[in-house]
Scaffold this motif. Structure first.
Motif, mmCIF file in Angstrom:
data_model
loop_
_atom_site.group_PDB
_atom_site.id
_atom_site.type_symbol
_atom_site.label_atom_id
_atom_site.label_comp_id
_atom_site.label_asym_id
_atom_site.label_seq_id
_atom_site.Cartn_x
_atom_site.Cartn_y
_atom_site.Cartn_z
ATOM 1 N N ARG A 1 0.835 -1.201 0.000
ATOM 2 C CA ARG A 1 0.000 0.000 0.000
ATOM 3 C C ARG A 1 0.875 1.259 0.000
ATOM 4 O O ARG A 1 0.550 2.260 -0.645
ATOM 5 C CB ARG A 1 -0.950 -0.002 1.195
ATOM 6 N N PHE A 2 1.979 1.230 0.737
ATOM 7 C CA PHE A 2 2.893 2.365 0.791
ATOM 8 C C PHE A 2 3.494 2.620 -0.602
ATOM 9 O O PHE A 2 3.589 3.768 -1.056
ATOM 10 C CB PHE A 2 3.999 2.099 1.809
ATOM 11 N N LYS A 3 3.874 1.555 -1.260
ATOM 12 C CA LYS A 3 4.419 1.681 -2.620
ATOM 13 C C LYS A 3 3.362 2.231 -3.575
ATOM 14 O O LYS A 3 3.655 3.086 -4.431
ATOM 15 C CB LYS A 3 4.922 0.313 -3.107
ATOM 16 N N ILE A 4 2.134 1.738 -3.428
ATOM 17 C CA ILE A 4 1.041 2.221 -4.280
ATOM 18 C C ILE A 4 0.783 3.708 -4.028
ATOM 19 O O ILE A 4 0.582 4.485 -4.962
ATOM 20 C CB ILE A 4 -0.235 1.392 -4.038
ATOM 21 N N GLU A 5 0.803 4.104 -2.751
ATOM 22 C CA GLU A 5 0.557 5.502 -2.413
ATOM 23 C C GLU A 5 1.596 6.413 -3.054
ATOM 24 O O GLU A 5 1.265 7.421 -3.688
ATOM 25 C CB GLU A 5 0.546 5.699 -0.896
ATOM 26 N N THR A 6 2.867 6.088 -2.891
ATOM 27 C CA THR A 6 3.911 6.949 -3.439
ATOM 28 C C THR A 6 3.893 6.965 -4.967
ATOM 29 O O THR A 6 4.075 8.020 -5.588
ATOM 30 C CB THR A 6 5.297 6.501 -2.930
ATOM 31 N N SER A 7 3.661 5.814 -5.579
ATOM 32 C CA SER A 7 3.622 5.785 -7.045
ATOM 33 C C SER A 7 2.418 6.568 -7.575
ATOM 34 O O SER A 7 2.504 7.221 -8.617
ATOM 35 C CB SER A 7 3.585 4.340 -7.552
ATOM 36 N N THR A 8 1.299 6.510 -6.858
ATOM 37 C CA THR A 8 0.115 7.274 -7.260
ATOM 38 C C THR A 8 0.394 8.766 -7.173
ATOM 39 O O THR A 8 0.051 9.528 -8.088
ATOM 40 C CB THR A 8 -1.094 6.911 -6.374
ATOM 41 N N LEU A 9 0.988 9.202 -6.066
ATOM 42 C CA LEU A 9 1.299 10.626 -5.902
ATOM 43 C C LEU A 9 2.270 11.104 -6.972
ATOM 44 O O LEU A 9 2.149 12.227 -7.476
ATOM 45 C CB LEU A 9 1.860 10.882 -4.504
ATOM 46 N N GLU A 10 3.232 10.254 -7.322
ATOM 47 C CA GLU A 10 4.153 10.622 -8.396
ATOM 48 C C GLU A 10 3.412 10.734 -9.730
ATOM 49 O O GLU A 10 3.662 11.653 -10.522
ATOM 50 C CB GLU A 10 5.265 9.582 -8.504
#
Length: 481
Positions: free
Chosen positions: A61-70
């Motif tokens: 989920r953390f990886k998804i969050e950061t990739s989404t924000l990018e």
């Protein structure tokens, strides 16, 4: 972007060092991570989110969050990502990313007025509209995830975000979202539920929290007929458009909820109505008609009996400044309440805090003229009544009396009110000025009706015509509108 490896091996506190960062203040905490206000030497403070509890699911989920924000970059209404460290392997160094420092919702909301709040929520809804257009659902809409940044409300915390190409990581029978704003389908089947209508549901409950000042949301569907009603919190504010919107947005069936595009249009409609008294007044007059006649307004409807007449007139008086009453003797006023009077079979029409118009009602008739409700009106016929016997109380037309009601049903000369005296003593608190009508007809129009806008109508022309003649007169004028 910085990718310095850091390990949060010990409990972090204010003043702790986390790699190059000095932790200045804890500004947020969740089940799996914390957010700190932190700064590097000689640099402005940022908000750093540190993943505290690292498991396969939380790390994904953390990886998804950061990739989404990018991916979203500098989209308006999103708290942007500045730096990040997200290693390929969850073991070892602690993942983190930084964002600008923003104002939390609980500070932003302090002192905000309803119109300001809805204005800001419209901007928030426009951000969600853009996300939804890309198939992206936030799935964790709640006030705690709203931050005020660069002059507007923004979305944060994309840990539960879902988009079309994303691999599902929510186990079956696991709920997703904030408990007090969560859509029912996100409780039952979050892994397969459509997150777009779920966002609409959570957005509506978040708006209710913001407008009412309550800490938590409510269970189930919103109802304007319950204690949840916005009218219980927004006194003397038109709420019907918002009521209907919240009711539809919190429908238990996702397919029956409006889209974010529809939500924006309805919120803008509410602001437009509230900011224009003319529009608001005529809208509320139409809604009064719908309330009295939910299956459709008849051309004419008549009520007889004191209780029935009082109930209808009370609805007319309930909304501030909605009605304008025309007297049988000329002139007009606004009734603010209706009650039964002390004399048998009589009612009191309240004007302001003290003044009352007393009469014995014969019947109340509603007249309508198709879809143009701005011309609809109520006609109240007063039954013949004998004078009270108070000396010099009758007017020249012998149609009404000017009195002081010392106590219920006890009348004296109007001069008692003017002089604040009765039998050599100051008037009691129960005293009030009263006009007692012996005959005649009253009519009630909406305050912003074309009839009320014409000063010449204050000549009591309605009382000089029969019921049928006056209806025909209004019908002719309504066709010219």
């Amino acid at each position: 972007m910085a990718k310095k490896k850091m390990k949060a091996s010990k409990k972090l506190n204010v003043g702790s060092e986390f790699g190059e960062w000095l932790l200045e203040e804890k500004i947020g905490a969740g089940g799996n991570g914390d957010v700190w206000k932190a700064a590097k030497p000689e640099q402005p403070s940022q908000a750093i989110k540190i993943l505290r509890s690292v498991s396969n699911e939380t790390y994904e989920r953390f990886k998804i969050e950061t990739s989404t924000l990018e991916k979203l970059g500098r989209m308006s209404g999103i708290i942007p990502l500045i730096e990040k460290y997200v290693p390929d392997d969850k073991s070892g160094s602690t993942p983190w990313f930084t964002m600008p420092v923003a104002i939390p919702f609980e500070k932003y909301i302090h002192g905000r007025q309803p119109f300001e709040i809805v204005d800001d929520f419209i901007e928030l809804a426009k951000t969600l509209q853009q996300l939804h257009a890309q198939g992206i659902s936030h799935r964790d809409i709640k006030p705690a995830n709203f931050l005020h940044y660069e002059g507007r409300l923004c979305l944060s915390d994309f840990g539960l975000v879902k988009y079309p190409e994303r691999t599902a990581i929510t186990p079956p029978r696991r709920d997703v979202g904030a408990k007090f704003t969560m859509a029912p389908e996100m409780r039952r089947q979050a892994h397969s539920a459509n997150g777009l209508p779920a966002d609409v549901y959570s957005f509506a409950k978040s708006l209710w929290i913001a407008l009412t000042g309550q800490e938590l949301g409510f269970d189930g569907q919103y109802s304007p007929l319950s204690t949840l009603a916005l009218s219980n919190y927004l006194v003397n504010t038109y709420t019907t458009t918002l009521d209907r919107l919240l009711e539809e947005c919190t429908d238990t069936e996702p397919d029956r909820r409006p889209t974010m595009t529809g939500v924006i249009a309805r919120l803008e409609e509410w602001l437009s109505i509230c900011k224009d008294f003319h529009t608001q007044n005529l809208t509320e007059w139409t809604e009064l008609t719908r309330k009295l006649f939910p299956l459709g307004a008849p051309t004419r409807s008549t009520w007889e009996g004191v209780d029935a007449i009082c109930l209808v007139l009370a609805e007319i008086a309930k909304v501030p400044s909605l009605n304008h009453m025309f007297y049988p003797t000329g002139g007009g006023n606004t009734i603010t309440a209706v009650s039964t009077a002390a004399e048998s079979g009589m009612i009191a029409l309240h004007i302001g805090e003290k003044m009352v118009e007393l009469l014995k009602p014969a019947k109340l008739t509603f007249e309508s003229f198709g879809n143009n409700t701005s011309w609809s009106y109520f006609r109240l016929e007063a039954a013949p009544l004998e004078p009270s016997g108070v000396k010099n109380a009758l007017n020249s037309e012998r149609s009404s009396e000017a009195l002081t009601e010392i106590s219920p049903g006890h009348y004296e000369a109007y001069a008692c009110w003017e002089q604040n005296e009765y039998n050599g003593e100051p008037l009691p608190d129960s005293a009030r000025p009263a006009a007692r009508y012996l005959k005649g007809a009253f009519v009630f129009f909406s305050t912003r009706s074309a009839y009320n806008a014409d000063p010449s109508t204050y000549d009591a022309r309605h009382n000089k015509m029969s019921e049928e003649q006056f209806r025909a007169y209004i019908a002719r004028n309504s066709q010219c509108d």
